[in-house]
Enzyme design. Structure first.
Site, PDB file in Angstrom:
ATOM      1  N   ARG A  51       0.850  -1.191   0.000  1.00 41.91           N
ATOM      2  CA  ARG A  51       0.000   0.000   0.000  1.00 41.91           C
ATOM      3  C   ARG A  51       0.886   1.241   0.000  1.00 41.91           C
ATOM      4  O   ARG A  51       1.225   1.762   1.065  1.00 41.91           O
ATOM      5  CB  ARG A  51      -0.918   0.008   1.213  1.00 41.91           C
ATOM      6  CG  ARG A  51      -1.875  -1.190   1.229  1.00 41.91           C
ATOM      7  CD  ARG A  51      -2.923  -1.014   2.316  1.00 41.91           C
ATOM      8  NE  ARG A  51      -3.794  -2.176   2.383  1.00 41.91           N
ATOM      9  CZ  ARG A  51      -4.015  -2.893   3.491  1.00 41.91           C
ATOM     10  NH1 ARG A  51      -3.414  -2.552   4.616  1.00 41.91           N
ATOM     11  NH2 ARG A  51      -4.830  -3.929   3.467  1.00 41.91           N
ATOM     12  N   ASP A  53       2.140   4.961  -0.077  1.00 40.36           N
ATOM     13  CA  ASP A  53       1.566   6.200   0.467  1.00 40.36           C
ATOM     14  C   ASP A  53       1.342   7.238  -0.607  1.00 40.36           C
ATOM     15  O   ASP A  53       1.863   7.122  -1.729  1.00 40.36           O
ATOM     16  CB  ASP A  53       2.511   6.788   1.522  1.00 40.36           C
ATOM     17  CG  ASP A  53       2.381   6.079   2.857  1.00 40.36           C
ATOM     18  OD1 ASP A  53       1.265   5.638   3.186  1.00 40.36           O
ATOM     19  OD2 ASP A  53       3.419   5.949   3.552  1.00 40.36           O
ATOM     20  N   ARG A 198      11.428   5.228   4.380  1.00 41.00           N
ATOM     21  CA  ARG A 198      11.626   6.677   4.500  1.00 41.00           C
ATOM     22  C   ARG A 198      12.268   7.057   5.829  1.00 41.00           C
ATOM     23  O   ARG A 198      13.000   8.053   5.916  1.00 41.00           O
ATOM     24  CB  ARG A 198      10.288   7.396   4.292  1.00 41.00           C
ATOM     25  CG  ARG A 198       9.815   7.338   2.836  1.00 41.00           C
ATOM     26  CD  ARG A 198       8.337   7.589   2.695  1.00 41.00           C
ATOM     27  NE  ARG A 198       7.982   8.933   3.118  1.00 41.00           N
ATOM     28  CZ  ARG A 198       6.717   9.353   3.214  1.00 41.00           C
ATOM     29  NH1 ARG A 198       5.714   8.536   2.926  1.00 41.00           N
ATOM     30  NH2 ARG A 198       6.468  10.581   3.603  1.00 41.00           N
TER      31      ARG A 198
END
Lengths: 264, 264
Positions: A51, A53, A198
């Site tokens: 999924r 972002d 990230r």
């Protein structure tokens, strides 16, 4: 009914992430399911491998779904691309057996994070990289990257927001490549926690600018408390490159290491 | 008053070309002059080295203008970038003498044209390259590229629409580089006629797919009649890379050959 697997490329810029949401929000899943409806007349629910972002790009997202469409697999990409907007494209389609699951069957995923490391601003590629103007100590970053490799509890490098059974992941590689003013972070793992890539990259950049040492990062990982590493770097530098379903798949192959877009 | 020279990068996607136009059309010149007004309070008229068309990108456009601003050159880029939108950026600023002219003093220009040569569609880079799905004979294209090198009347490879004294130009190089599915056309000349690069590339692609031979292209060039070569390829693959003002400037240096954006 048969089950199809698609490999998708999309530019995350104008998508509010992968997962369908209520309301008028434009999502990868929503746009893809709408195109599938236009093509097949069926209300199809697609399942994605990851999924991504809002703002995150994909060069090799994988989805599966059930359809009674009789369009041959080799014609399916062109047929569906005819109904997709220009910022999403089907690269490949394949028939899979009824037990195949894009997310549960994924053995490994490869993500890349692209940084433009220069005092100069960036205009043309602003939506496809993270502009980081501070000089970086590449060797310290490469040393620190190895801290993440192996099986660890990555709670310290995850964000609250997804419910996962386990926070333990096996990172097979975290490589850093520099070409001119461009730096690529390439990581392959059996899975990544929410915002894990990230947060790892944000931490490596702190190491590169001398704000954190590899030893401190090792301690942060072992301590397992959130918010002690570097910041979460922005989504436009992140790319889901490849999802692996076979143990023997060559992990060093794939868009990430094979090709480069030669900017003029 | 002093004269400044700026080196500009911009993403041509959302600009109706360089040249200011009447009405609400968004142009490079218009946006730049508006930012200069916000910074200096002066109604400044900028002169560009090349009038890039709508959708054409620039990595090294050069402009000059007069200003009474006392902002030091080294601070000027950051100061002006604070007033520019994210799809345009000043890379460098320098004080030049009052006789410097961005267009008239340009000795050479380097343009690149980027092609994605694959049956696969492209989504992420759709606005920064031309997707050409037909297989190409690279050696035939490289052979034909040499037809353009040298001093020629390029009328056959120009479009009506600009008034120029002479249609003779000296092409110093037209190189073709392939990396994976990406092909770069890199040309340096003392100047290019209107749409000349896009017509040369469109013609080289016809050669690559076997519709034209290098001999036929040589004949078209010598005959000097418009519309006998290949089509004008679309603007989003074209980049103004560098403008040269000194005879001794190293033409093989510059963004085009030095760096590559490593796509993940």
């Amino acid at each position: 009914m048969r089950r199809l697997k698609l490999i998708l490329e999309y530019d995350g810029t104008h998508f509010a992430g992968f997962q369908k949401q209520s309301g008028k929000v434009r999502t990868v899943q929503g746009v893809l399911e709408e195109a599938l409806f236009q093509l097949t007349g069926e209300k199809i629910n697609v399942v994605g491998a990851g999924r991504t972002d809002s703002g995150v790009h994909a060069l090799g997202q994988v989805v599966h779904f059930e359809t009674s469409s009789t369009i041959p697999e080799d014609r399916f990409p062109a047929a569906l691309n005819g109904h997709l907007p220009s910022d999403m494209a089907v690269l490949e389609a394949a028939a899979v057996n009824a037990s195949f699951h894009a997310r549960y069957d994924a053995l490994k995923k490869k993500y890349c994070y692209l940084v433009f490391n220069s005092r100069k601003p960036v205009a043309i590629w602003r939506r496809h990289c993270y502009h980081f103007p501070v000089p970086l100590d590449l060797s310290a970053m490469k040393e620190c990257a190895q801290v993440f490799v192996g099986e660890h509890d990555f709670t310290a490098f995850s964000a609250v927001g997804s419910s996962v059974k386990s926070t333990v992941r096996h990172v097979f590689s975290m490589n850093i490549e520099k070409k001119g003013e461009w730096i690529r972070f390439i990581s392959i793992a059996n899975g990544f926690l929410y915002k894990m890539v990230r947060l790892m990259v944000g931490t490596l950049l702190e190491v590169g600018r001398g704000k954190l040492s590899p030893a401190q990062v090792k301690h942060i990982l072992e301590e397992g408390k959130r918010g002690h590493g570097g910041p979460t770097v922005p989504p436009q530098g992140l790319y889901l490159v490849k999802v692996y379903y076979q143990a023997d798949e060559e992990v060093n192959k794939g868009v990430c290491l094979d090709s480069g877009l030669p900017i003029p």
